[in-house]
Scaffold this motif. Structure first.
Motif, PDB file in Angstrom:
ATOM      1  N   ASN A   3       0.826  -1.202   0.000  1.00  0.00           N
ATOM      2  CA  ASN A   3       0.000   0.000   0.000  1.00  0.00           C
ATOM      3  C   ASN A   3       0.858   1.248   0.000  1.00  0.00           C
ATOM      4  O   ASN A   3       0.508   2.266  -0.602  1.00  0.00           O
ATOM      5  N   LYS A   4       2.014   1.209   0.709  1.00  0.00           N
ATOM      6  CA  LYS A   4       2.906   2.361   0.751  1.00  0.00           C
ATOM      7  C   LYS A   4       3.469   2.650  -0.629  1.00  0.00           C
ATOM      8  O   LYS A   4       3.569   3.812  -1.045  1.00  0.00           O
ATOM      9  N   ALA A   5       3.856   1.611  -1.357  1.00  0.00           N
ATOM     10  CA  ALA A   5       4.355   1.799  -2.720  1.00  0.00           C
ATOM     11  C   ALA A   5       3.249   2.319  -3.625  1.00  0.00           C
ATOM     12  O   ALA A   5       3.490   3.163  -4.495  1.00  0.00           O
ATOM     13  N   ASP A   6       2.022   1.842  -3.444  1.00  0.00           N
ATOM     14  CA  ASP A   6       0.880   2.322  -4.228  1.00  0.00           C
ATOM     15  C   ASP A   6       0.699   3.826  -4.061  1.00  0.00           C
ATOM     16  O   ASP A   6       0.468   4.550  -5.035  1.00  0.00           O
ATOM     17  N   LEU A   8       2.924   6.043  -3.207  1.00  0.00           N
ATOM     18  CA  LEU A   8       4.042   6.755  -3.838  1.00  0.00           C
ATOM     19  C   LEU A   8       3.869   6.807  -5.355  1.00  0.00           C
ATOM     20  O   LEU A   8       4.152   7.830  -5.989  1.00  0.00           O
ATOM     21  N   ILE A   9       3.418   5.693  -5.946  1.00  0.00           N
ATOM     22  CA  ILE A   9       3.185   5.657  -7.391  1.00  0.00           C
ATOM     23  C   ILE A   9       2.076   6.632  -7.781  1.00  0.00           C
ATOM     24  O   ILE A   9       2.175   7.341  -8.793  1.00  0.00           O
ATOM     25  N   GLU A  10       1.024   6.674  -6.984  1.00  0.00           N
ATOM     26  CA  GLU A  10      -0.077   7.601  -7.259  1.00  0.00           C
ATOM     27  C   GLU A  10       0.403   9.045  -7.163  1.00  0.00           C
ATOM     28  O   GLU A  10       0.043   9.894  -7.999  1.00  0.00           O
ATOM     29  N   LYS A  11       1.232   9.335  -6.157  1.00  0.00           N
ATOM     30  CA  LYS A  11       1.802  10.675  -6.006  1.00  0.00           C
ATOM     31  C   LYS A  11       2.687  11.009  -7.199  1.00  0.00           C
ATOM     32  O   LYS A  11       2.665  12.140  -7.713  1.00  0.00           O
ATOM     33  N   ASN A  12       3.460  10.037  -7.667  1.00  0.00           N
ATOM     34  CA  ASN A  12       4.310  10.230  -8.839  1.00  0.00           C
ATOM     35  C   ASN A  12       3.465  10.573 -10.069  1.00  0.00           C
ATOM     36  O   ASN A  12       3.797  11.485 -10.833  1.00  0.00           O
ATOM     37  N   ASN A  13       2.375   9.847 -10.244  1.00  0.00           N
ATOM     38  CA  ASN A  13       1.493  10.104 -11.391  1.00  0.00           C
ATOM     39  C   ASN A  13       0.922  11.519 -11.359  1.00  0.00           C
ATOM     40  O   ASN A  13       0.792  12.180 -12.393  1.00  0.00           O
ATOM     41  N   ALA A  45      11.549   1.697  -1.608  1.00  0.00           N
ATOM     42  CA  ALA A  45      12.776   2.489  -1.730  1.00  0.00           C
ATOM     43  C   ALA A  45      12.943   3.000  -3.157  1.00  0.00           C
ATOM     44  O   ALA A  45      13.355   4.148  -3.380  1.00  0.00           O
ATOM     45  N   THR A  46      12.601   2.158  -4.141  1.00  0.00           N
ATOM     46  CA  THR A  46      12.685   2.571  -5.546  1.00  0.00           C
ATOM     47  C   THR A  46      11.754   3.741  -5.830  1.00  0.00           C
ATOM     48  O   THR A  46      12.158   4.740  -6.435  1.00  0.00           O
ATOM     49  N   GLU A  47      10.504   3.638  -5.370  1.00  0.00           N
ATOM     50  CA  GLU A  47       9.533   4.692  -5.641  1.00  0.00           C
ATOM     51  C   GLU A  47       9.876   5.979  -4.901  1.00  0.00           C
ATOM     52  O   GLU A  47       9.611   7.082  -5.399  1.00  0.00           O
ATOM     53  N   LEU A  48      10.471   5.875  -3.712  1.00  0.00           N
ATOM     54  CA  LEU A  48      10.907   7.069  -2.982  1.00  0.00           C
ATOM     55  C   LEU A  48      11.977   7.822  -3.764  1.00  0.00           C
ATOM     56  O   LEU A  48      11.943   9.061  -3.865  1.00  0.00           O
ATOM     57  N   GLN A  49      12.939   7.077  -4.322  1.00  0.00           N
ATOM     58  CA  GLN A  49      14.007   7.705  -5.094  1.00  0.00           C
ATOM     59  C   GLN A  49      13.456   8.341  -6.376  1.00  0.00           C
ATOM     60  O   GLN A  49      13.841   9.456  -6.747  1.00  0.00           O
ATOM     61  N   LEU A  50      12.566   7.639  -7.061  1.00  0.00           N
ATOM     62  CA  LEU A  50      11.972   8.183  -8.279  1.00  0.00           C
ATOM     63  C   LEU A  50      11.165   9.444  -7.980  1.00  0.00           C
ATOM     64  O   LEU A  50      11.176  10.412  -8.759  1.00  0.00           O
ATOM     65  N   LEU A 209     -11.680 -15.457  -4.438  1.00  0.00           N
ATOM     66  CA  LEU A 209     -10.286 -15.002  -4.419  1.00  0.00           C
ATOM     67  C   LEU A 209     -10.042 -13.964  -5.518  1.00  0.00           C
ATOM     68  O   LEU A 209      -9.370 -12.943  -5.298  1.00  0.00           O
ATOM     69  N   GLY A 210     -10.585 -14.218  -6.710  1.00  0.00           N
ATOM     70  CA  GLY A 210     -10.446 -13.272  -7.814  1.00  0.00           C
ATOM     71  C   GLY A 210     -11.099 -11.934  -7.501  1.00  0.00           C
ATOM     72  O   GLY A 210     -10.554 -10.871  -7.824  1.00  0.00           O
ATOM     73  N   LEU A 211     -12.271 -11.972  -6.856  1.00  0.00           N
ATOM     74  CA  LEU A 211     -12.973 -10.745  -6.482  1.00  0.00           C
ATOM     75  C   LEU A 211     -12.168  -9.936  -5.472  1.00  0.00           C
ATOM     76  O   LEU A 211     -12.079  -8.704  -5.574  1.00  0.00           O
ATOM     77  N   ILE A 212     -11.570 -10.629  -4.511  1.00  0.00           N
ATOM     78  CA  ILE A 212     -10.745  -9.944  -3.507  1.00  0.00           C
ATOM     79  C   ILE A 212      -9.569  -9.233  -4.178  1.00  0.00           C
ATOM     80  O   ILE A 212      -9.268  -8.068  -3.874  1.00  0.00           O
ATOM     81  N   VAL A 213      -8.915  -9.940  -5.102  1.00  0.00           N
ATOM     82  CA  VAL A 213      -7.782  -9.343  -5.825  1.00  0.00           C
ATOM     83  C   VAL A 213      -8.245  -8.134  -6.629  1.00  0.00           C
ATOM     84  O   VAL A 213      -7.605  -7.075  -6.622  1.00  0.00           O
ATOM     85  N   PHE A 214      -9.377  -8.263  -7.325  1.00  0.00           N
ATOM     86  CA  PHE A 214      -9.885  -7.181  -8.157  1.00  0.00           C
ATOM     87  C   PHE A 214     -10.241  -5.956  -7.319  1.00  0.00           C
ATOM     88  O   PHE A 214      -9.964  -4.809  -7.722  1.00  0.00           O
ATOM     89  N   LEU A 215     -10.847  -6.159  -6.159  1.00  0.00           N
ATOM     90  CA  LEU A 215     -11.237  -5.043  -5.301  1.00  0.00           C
ATOM     91  C   LEU A 215     -10.035  -4.300  -4.736  1.00  0.00           C
ATOM     92  O   LEU A 215     -10.129  -3.112  -4.395  1.00  0.00           O
ATOM     93  N   ARG A 216      -8.887  -4.989  -4.653  1.00  0.00           N
ATOM     94  CA  ARG A 216      -7.680  -4.353  -4.130  1.00  0.00           C
ATOM     95  C   ARG A 216      -6.961  -3.509  -5.188  1.00  0.00           C
ATOM     96  O   ARG A 216      -6.060  -2.746  -4.851  1.00  0.00           O
ATOM     97  N   ILE A 217      -7.349  -3.665  -6.452  1.00  0.00           N
ATOM     98  CA  ILE A 217      -6.730  -2.876  -7.516  1.00  0.00           C
ATOM     99  C   ILE A 217      -7.356  -1.487  -7.542  1.00  0.00           C
ATOM    100  O   ILE A 217      -8.579  -1.347  -7.599  1.00  0.00           O
ATOM    101  N   LYS A 218      -6.526  -0.450  -7.511  1.00  0.00           N
ATOM    102  CA  LYS A 218      -7.046   0.915  -7.503  1.00  0.00           C
ATOM    103  C   LYS A 218      -7.542   1.337  -8.883  1.00  0.00           C
ATOM    104  O   LYS A 218      -8.648   1.829  -9.030  1.00  0.00           O
ATOM    105  N   ASP A 219      -6.719   1.163  -9.899  1.00  0.00           N
ATOM    106  CA  ASP A 219      -7.118   1.525 -11.259  1.00  0.00           C
ATOM    107  C   ASP A 219      -7.699   0.295 -11.937  1.00  0.00           C
ATOM    108  O   ASP A 219      -6.991  -0.528 -12.507  1.00  0.00           O
TER     109      ASP A 219
END
Length: 293
Positions: A3-6, A8-13, A45-50, A209-219
């Motif tokens: 979630n933390k990387a997510d 950071l990626i959203e902030k980058n976008n 760490a990668t997303e923080l540097q980017l 299981l597929g529904l759980i995975v899908f609901l966790r996807i933001k985009d």
């Protein structure tokens, strides 16, 4: 992906929209190179540097400095130095591999279970999923090497065909052909048949299981087609195992009724989705500012 990387990626976008088109393209190439080459590194760490580099680049742009001047003659060297400084995280790449194999297995099992009389070759599915995952990692590695090309004492964005790009194309073709041969020709003794309520229970579990995975996807927009196919396959597999429903469909569409229904529904969705995307692209060309948002 954590979630933390997510976040950071959203902030980058969001911040990337502050760059002018030329600088955005330059930074996007750099970002893609770093992400592809750092699959075995700590993602946060990668997303923080980017993100830190992006913020510095925005400040440089405000001062009239272009991305090309900011990165210097060799953005690839800057990316390589950044990657070397990142901590390794083998757990991350193992999670990516496990997640990819699990996703493939779920997507492959449900359509196979749409016909209750058909045996499911678990050994074949496992072999083809491992082959697919290794192939993806190989192709990603080759693509990352082709983002930049040497020019003088530096590097620049690669736009022409070279032997490395040709190797990537040939490798991709080989991997696809290998996958097709394994999937359709390899047979193993690890075959099961899940008819009746046992099949319904397994399908229901996979769908949850597929529904759980899908609901966790933001985009979710890029995944709606797959999610629809996944869901329809599951419902068809359940319906085919309920005698009354199965009998009614076979009376209406024949023995292959379930397969025909799935194909018609998925084709209809693909057609409508294609028209929607075409309209979106046309609107973006008519109004570029709206298209960028």
């Amino acid at each position: 992906m954590s979630n933390k990387a997510d976040a950071l990626i959203e902030k980058n976008n969001e911040l990337r929209e502050q760059l002018n088109p030329e600088n955005r393209k330059f930074y996007s190439d750099f970002m893609g190179y770093v992400r592809l080459k750092s699959l075995d590194k700590d993602e946060r760490a990668t997303e923080l540097q980017l993100l830190a580099i992006l913020q510095d680049l925005i400040d440089a742009q405000n001062d009239g400095v272009s991305a090309q001047d900011y990165f210097g003659k060799s953005p690839q060297a800057v990316g390589d130095d950044l990657i070397k400084s990142l901590p390794y995280n083998l757990k991350s790449i193992m999670q990516v591999a496990a997640g990819g194999i699990g996703f493939y297995l779920m997507m492959a099992v449900l359509p196979a279970m749409a016909v209750p009389e058909k045996d499911i070759d678990l050994g074949n599915l496992l072999l083809s999923s491992v082959w697919a995952m290794v192939s993806v990692l190989m192709i990603v590695g080759l693509i990352s090497r082709n983002i930049y090309t040497p020019v003088g004492k530096g590097t620049e964005r690669s736009t022409k065909m070279n032997w490395q790009k040709l190797l990537a194309v040939l490798t991709g073709t080989f991997c696809i052909l290998g996958f097709i041969l394994i999937f359709f020709l390899v047979k193993t003794p690890w075959q099961i048949r899940l008819a009746g309520w046992s099949g319904i229970a397994v399908i229901s579990l996979i769908m949850v299981l597929g529904l759980i995975v899908f609901l966790r996807i933001k985009d979710k927009k890029p995944w709606w087609g797959i999610a629809l196919f996944f869901g329809l396959s599951g419902f068809i597999g359940i319906g085919a195992r309920i005698p009354i429903i199965n009998h009614y469909l076979e009376m209406s569409l024949g023995k292959g009724g379930w397969g025909i229904l799935l194909l018609l529904l998925f084709t209809s969705y693909s057609f409508l989705r294609g028209r929607y995307l075409k309209k979106q692209n046309k609107a973006a060309r008519t109004n570029p500012q709206k298209g960028e948002r």
